[in-house]
Design a protein around this motif. Structure first.
Motif, mmCIF file in Angstrom:
data_model
loop_
_atom_site.group_PDB
_atom_site.id
_atom_site.type_symbol
_atom_site.label_atom_id
_atom_site.label_comp_id
_atom_site.label_asym_id
_atom_site.label_seq_id
_atom_site.Cartn_x
_atom_site.Cartn_y
_atom_site.Cartn_z
ATOM 1 N N UNK A 236 -23.093 -26.281 4.158
ATOM 2 C CA UNK A 236 -22.248 -27.430 4.485
ATOM 3 C C UNK A 236 -20.775 -27.090 4.305
ATOM 4 N N UNK A 237 -20.463 -26.280 3.291
ATOM 5 C CA UNK A 237 -19.066 -25.920 3.031
ATOM 6 C C UNK A 237 -18.424 -25.262 4.248
ATOM 7 N N UNK A 238 -19.162 -24.402 4.937
ATOM 8 C CA UNK A 238 -18.607 -23.734 6.113
ATOM 9 C C UNK A 238 -18.482 -24.687 7.293
ATOM 10 N N UNK B 130 -10.279 -25.110 11.166
ATOM 11 C CA UNK B 130 -9.646 -23.843 11.492
ATOM 12 C C UNK B 130 -8.591 -23.495 10.444
ATOM 13 N N UNK B 131 -8.585 -22.225 10.045
ATOM 14 C CA UNK B 131 -7.626 -21.779 9.041
ATOM 15 C C UNK B 131 -7.974 -22.238 7.637
ATOM 16 N N UNK B 132 -9.187 -22.761 7.434
ATOM 17 C CA UNK B 132 -9.558 -23.333 6.149
ATOM 18 C C UNK B 132 -9.900 -22.306 5.081
ATOM 19 N N UNK B 133 -9.924 -22.798 3.847
ATOM 20 C CA UNK B 133 -10.291 -21.996 2.686
ATOM 21 C C UNK B 133 -11.611 -22.523 2.131
ATOM 22 N N UNK B 134 -12.544 -21.622 1.851
ATOM 23 C CA UNK B 134 -13.840 -21.996 1.293
ATOM 24 C C UNK B 134 -14.016 -21.280 -0.032
ATOM 25 N N UNK C 124 -11.544 -18.273 8.725
ATOM 26 C CA UNK C 124 -11.773 -18.833 7.394
ATOM 27 C C UNK C 124 -11.462 -17.811 6.305
ATOM 28 N N UNK C 125 -10.967 -18.308 5.217
ATOM 29 C CA UNK C 125 -10.747 -17.491 4.021
ATOM 30 C C UNK C 125 -11.818 -17.880 3.013
ATOM 31 N N UNK C 126 -12.710 -16.939 2.654
ATOM 32 C CA UNK C 126 -13.860 -17.212 1.794
ATOM 33 C C UNK C 126 -13.660 -16.518 0.453
ATOM 34 N N UNK C 127 -13.880 -17.281 -0.617
ATOM 35 C CA UNK C 127 -13.635 -16.752 -1.958
ATOM 36 C C UNK C 127 -14.788 -17.074 -2.899
ATOM 37 N N UNK C 128 -15.000 -16.185 -3.857
ATOM 38 C CA UNK C 128 -15.853 -16.471 -4.996
ATOM 39 C C UNK C 128 -14.987 -16.640 -6.227
ATOM 40 N N UNK C 129 -15.597 -17.075 -7.317
ATOM 41 C CA UNK C 129 -14.847 -17.262 -8.560
ATOM 42 C C UNK C 129 -15.790 -17.009 -9.733
ATOM 43 N N UNK C 130 -15.417 -16.060 -10.592
ATOM 44 C CA UNK C 130 -16.291 -15.638 -11.689
ATOM 45 C C UNK C 130 -15.572 -15.777 -13.023
ATOM 46 N N UNK D 69 -19.348 -15.655 13.811
ATOM 47 C CA UNK D 69 -18.402 -16.075 14.845
ATOM 48 C C UNK D 69 -17.569 -17.267 14.376
ATOM 49 N N UNK D 70 -18.206 -18.196 13.629
ATOM 50 C CA UNK D 70 -17.456 -19.343 13.110
ATOM 51 C C UNK D 70 -16.391 -18.882 12.116
ATOM 52 N N UNK D 71 -16.743 -17.901 11.299
ATOM 53 C CA UNK D 71 -15.763 -17.361 10.355
ATOM 54 C C UNK D 71 -14.607 -16.711 11.115
ATOM 55 N N UNK D 72 -14.968 -15.960 12.157
ATOM 56 C CA UNK D 72 -13.959 -15.290 12.978
ATOM 57 C C UNK D 72 -13.081 -16.283 13.724
#
Length: 331
Positions: free
Chosen positions: A236-238, A243-247, A271-277, A264-267
């Motif tokens: 759902x997050x994606x 467009x140009x969003x951050x996840x 999208x800018x996709x991040x993890x956090x640890x 293709x949706x990421x392209x």
């Protein structure tokens, strides 16, 4: 001492007289006053790893605060009687990641309540370097909840949140409510996707948009923060990101979880996709936010438990409507 000891998968008992070793150089002994129950504790209880591999028997509990009752050799700046909050993560200081400023990715990461006994016991030995003095204005329960706020701060700092940003938080539990309090100070609008209707009032009181606005936000979010860790919520997050969003994928999933995402949706959305640890370098700032009432943590606590209740609570926790449970020693 008395402690709730995890002996194996879904096997926890309260032990009386669990021995403590002599304090090591640079360590302090804490009388634990409060310990949060984290979603990661539940992962470990059900046989999954935490921030590092877990080898029972172990006393869980990595969100803790208490009073120093004894100090070992080489300890400076902390004395018996001090109230402290504990950053549980212990880094080797020598690996590639420790040496290049990313110690939370340490190859030999250890953690209080994960690889060594933690706060689900009356006493806990921790490195003095991992202890942060608590001001009088911060309660023991707030001190225990500094750690999860620190983790949220680490994730929040990865985001580019601007006054014109629209943000969606997926999951309105404790972590989602912490993110909400931070994001609402900067973003223009914040919606929270939360299926439990009973949480709407509290979420709106913390600054979330109303439910009608939430339903209209699919595909329109500059920032999406996933706080659940389930396949459906991550997918759902994606879908929600514009467009140009951050996840930001913050929720902890099981190691076996896989998701279906269109490259293709990421392209095409770029999208800018991040993890956090975990929580590098954020513990002190989290204490300051709590002290200054900029973020409320104690008001989000839904249940308080005594130590003797912990095995039963851990077994029933997924079925309880618990936003945030805290073990209060001596309760």
């Amino acid at each position: 001492m008395r402690a709730a000891v995890l002996r194996g998968k879904q096997d926890m008992t309260v032990e009386v007289g669990r021995p403590l070793s002599a304090l090591k150089h640079g360590e302090v002994r804490i009388a634990v006053r409060a310990c949060g129950i984290c979603g990661t504790d539940q992962h470990i209880y059900h046989g999954h790893p935490g921030s590092a591999a877990v080898r029972p028997p172990i006393v869980l509990g990595h969100e803790l605060a208490g009073e120093v009752i004894e100090v070992g050799d080489g300890v400076v700046g902390i004395k018996a009687g001090d109230r402290v909050s504990v950053d549980p993560n212990i880094y080797c200081g020598a690996c590639e990641f420790c040496r290049n400023g990313r110690p939370h990715l340490c190859d030999r990461l250890q953690a209080v309540g994960v690889t060594r006994d933690g706060g689900m016991g009356e006493l806990c030995d921790v490195p003095a370097a991992n202890c942060y003095l608590l001001p009088d204005e911060v309660s023991d329960v707030e001190g225990a909840l500094v750690e999860p706020l620190g983790c949220v701060l680490h994730g929040y700092k990865k985001l580019d949140v601007r006054p014109v940003s629209t943000a969606v938080i997926i999951g309105g539990g404790f972590i989602g409510q912490l993110f909400l309090q931070l994001v609402r100070k900067q973003a223009a609008r914040v919606a929270v996707f939360e299926p439990v209707a009973g949480k709407r009032g509290q979420l709106e009181a913390l600054g979330a948009d109303d439910e009608a606005a939430v339903r209209a936000w699919a595909g329109k979010a500059d920032i999406v923060i996933e706080c659940v860790g389930r396949r459906q919520s991550m997918e759902l997050a994606f879908a929600v990101a514009r467009k140009g969003g951050q996840v930001l994928l913050f929720g902890v999933s099981s190691p076996e979880t896989e998701i279906s995402v269109s490259p293709y949706a990421i392209f095409s959305k770029e999208l800018r996709i991040m993890g956090s640890f975990v929580n590098p370098f954020t513990h002190e700032e989290a204490i300051a936010l709590i002290r200054g009432k900029a973020v409320d943590v104690e008001g989000l606590v839904s249940h308080r438990f005594a130590l003797d209740e912990v095995p039963q609570v851990m077994g029933a926790y997924p079925m309880l409507n618990v936003a945030k449970g805290v073990i209060v020693h001596g309760r």
